[in-house]
Enzyme design. Structure first.
Site, short mmCIF file in Angstrom:
data_model
loop_
_atom_site.label_atom_id
_atom_site.label_comp_id
_atom_site.label_asym_id
_atom_site.label_seq_id
_atom_site.Cartn_x
_atom_site.Cartn_y
_atom_site.Cartn_z
N THR A 145 0.84 -1.20 0.00
CA THR A 145 0.00 0.00 0.00
C THR A 145 0.87 1.25 0.00
OG1 THR A 145 -1.76 -1.15 1.22
CG2 THR A 145 -1.73 1.25 1.36
N SER A 146 0.56 2.20 -0.87
CA SER A 146 1.23 3.50 -0.92
C SER A 146 2.74 3.33 -1.15
CB SER A 146 0.90 4.28 0.37
OG SER A 146 1.35 5.60 0.28
N SER A 147 3.59 3.67 -0.18
CA SER A 147 5.02 3.44 -0.37
C SER A 147 5.28 1.96 -0.63
CB SER A 147 5.80 3.91 0.87
OG SER A 147 7.18 3.78 0.67
N ALA A 149 3.23 0.05 -2.21
CA ALA A 149 2.83 -0.19 -3.60
C ALA A 149 3.93 0.26 -4.55
CB ALA A 149 1.54 0.57 -3.89
N HIS A 286 -6.55 8.40 -1.01
CA HIS A 286 -5.30 7.65 -0.92
C HIS A 286 -5.55 6.38 -0.11
CE1 HIS A 286 -1.14 6.95 -1.31
NE2 HIS A 286 -0.84 7.11 -0.05
#
Ligand SMILES: *[C@@H]1O[C@H](CO)[C@@H](O)[C@H](O)[C@H]1NC(C)=O
Ligand SMILES: *[C@@H]1O[C@H](CO)[C@@H](O)[C@H](O)[C@H]1NC(C)=O
Length: 302
Positions: A145-147, A149, A286
Site C-alpha cells: 500500500t502506498s510506499s 505499492a 489515498h
C-alpha cells in the site's frame, strides 16, 4: 520459588520473538522477526508469519507497508495473515529502516537488480524463506500500500525472475520516485503530484533498465488507485498502466476490456492484456482498501 522463577524465565526465553542461529525456524502462528537471513545490504527488518496450517510446498506473499507504518501494523491491518491460514502460504512483512518509514524507491541501488538497496534486502528475505521452507519458487507474490505499492512495482521491475505477480494499492510507476541526486527514500514531488508523464515505451524502458539483459517471464500486475487521491495523484494510475502495458507490449490506448462497476460499484476494471490490469476507484482517496479475497484469485491461491 526459585524453580518457578527459573521456569518462567525459560518460558519467556522460548517465547522471545527474535530469532537467532539456534532457532532456525520461526514459531508458526506468530509474527516473528528473522534477524539472520544472510546478506542484508540495508537495515530493512524481516518479519515473517508462518501459518499454523502451512501448505506442504508453500507459496510466499511479500506484504509491504506504507510510510509511517511498520511490519507489525501491516500485519494487523491487512488480511494476509488470516488468508495465509486459509491457503497455507507464508507472509513476509518487511519493515522500513528509514526515518518516516517510507521505502527507498528512489536510489540507484534500490532501482537496480542486486543493486544493494531495500529491494535487494527484501529479495534476500524471499530467498531465505524459499530455502528454509522448501517453498514454491513459482508462487512468490508481492503486494503493498502506498510506499509499499511503490516498492511492489520496484520489486516487480528489479526481480522479475522472483515474482509471479504483484498487486499495488495506490503507488507510482517503478522508477517514478527516482532521485537524480541519488537520495535514499527521497520524496519526489514531481511524481507524487502526477507531473511525471511519459509514453508507455519510456516507462517500459525504465523497467528494462533496472535489470538489463533480462528476457524471461515477468510478473503479471494489478494496479489499484483512487480517483480522489490527493497524496499520490491519480495521474500515477495512468502512468503505471502505461508502464506495464508497455513492458508487456500491450496497446495502452486500446485496452482489451473496460468494465464499469467491477469489482464493486464505482470501480472500473481495465484489462490491457492477460498480464496487466488496473482498477480505478472513483471517489476514493489515498490508500484504496485491500481486497483480500480478490488478491487470492489474482495470485492463483483461490
Ligand atoms: C522525480 O522523478 C522524475 C521522474 O519520475 C524525475 O524526472 C525528476 O528528476 C525527479 N526529481 C528529483 C528531484 O530527483
Ligand atoms: C536471454 O538471455 C539469456 C541469458 O542472458 C541469453 O542466453 C539468451 O540468448 C537470451 N535470449 C534471447 C531470445 O534474447
Amino acid at each position: 520459588m526459585r524453580l518457578l522463577a527459573a521456569f518462567s524465565s525459560l518460558l519467556s526465553l522460548s517465547s522471545a520473538l527474535a530469532l537467532d542461529a539456534r532457532q532456525a525456524k520461526p514459531t508458526p502462528g506468530n509474527l516473528v522477526q528473522v534477524t539472520n537471513f544472510g546478506t542484508a545490504p540495508t537495515k530493512a527488518a524481516f518479519w515473517i508469519y508462518v501459518p499454523k496450517k502451512l501448505a506442504e510446498v508453500p507459496g510466499i506473499v511479500v506484504a509491504v507497508h506504507y510510510c509511517t507504518g511498520t511490519a507489525q501494523q501491516y500485519y494487523s491491518g491487512s488480511p494476509y495473515k488470516t488468508l495465509s491460514e486459509q491457503y497455507g502460504f507464508i507472509v513476509i512483512y518487511p519493515s522500513s529502516p528509514h526515518s518516516g518509514t517510507c521505502w527507498d524507491v528512489s536510489s540507484k541501488a534500490t532501482l537496480s537488480h542486486n543493486g544493494g538497496g531495500d529491494s535487494n534486502t527484501i529479495a534476500n528475505m524471499v530467498k531465505w524463506t524459499i530455502t528454509t521452507y522448501a517453498a514454491d519458487a513459482a508462487k512468490v507474490f508481492v503486494t503493498g500500500t502506498s510506499s509499499g505499492a511503490m516498492m511492489t512495482n520496484v520489486l516487480a521491475a528489479t526481480y522479475p525472475d522472483m515474482f509471479a505477480a504483484g498487486i499495488a494499492y495506490s503507488g507510482v510507476p517503478a522508477g517514478c520516485f527516482v532521485s537524480t541526486s541519488n537520495g535514499v527514500a527521497a520524496w519526489n514531488g514531481t511524481c507524487a503530484d502526477g507531473r511525471a508523464v511519459a509514453t508507455p515505451q519510456k516507462w517500459a524502458q525504465v523497467v528494462f533498465d533496472m535489470y538489463p539483459g533480462y528476457n524471461g517471464t515477468r510478473p503479471k500486475m494489478q494496479i489499484y488507485h483512487g480517483s480522489a487521491d490527493a497524496t499520490i495523484r491519480p495521474q500515477n494510475y495512468q502512468e503505471t498502466m502505461k508502464q506495464w502495458a508497455g513492458v508487456f507490449g500491450y496497446n495502452y490506448d486500446k485496452p482489451e476490456l473496460t468494465k464499469s462497476n467491477d469489482p464493486q460499484s464505482g470501480y472500473t476494471r481495465t484489462t490491457y492484456g492477460p498480464r496487466a490490469e488496473g482498477i480505478y476507484a472513483s471517489g476514493v482517496g489515498h490508500s484504496v482498501a485491500i481486497r483480500g479475497a480478490d488478491d487470492m484469485k489474482f495470485f492463483g491461491f483461490a
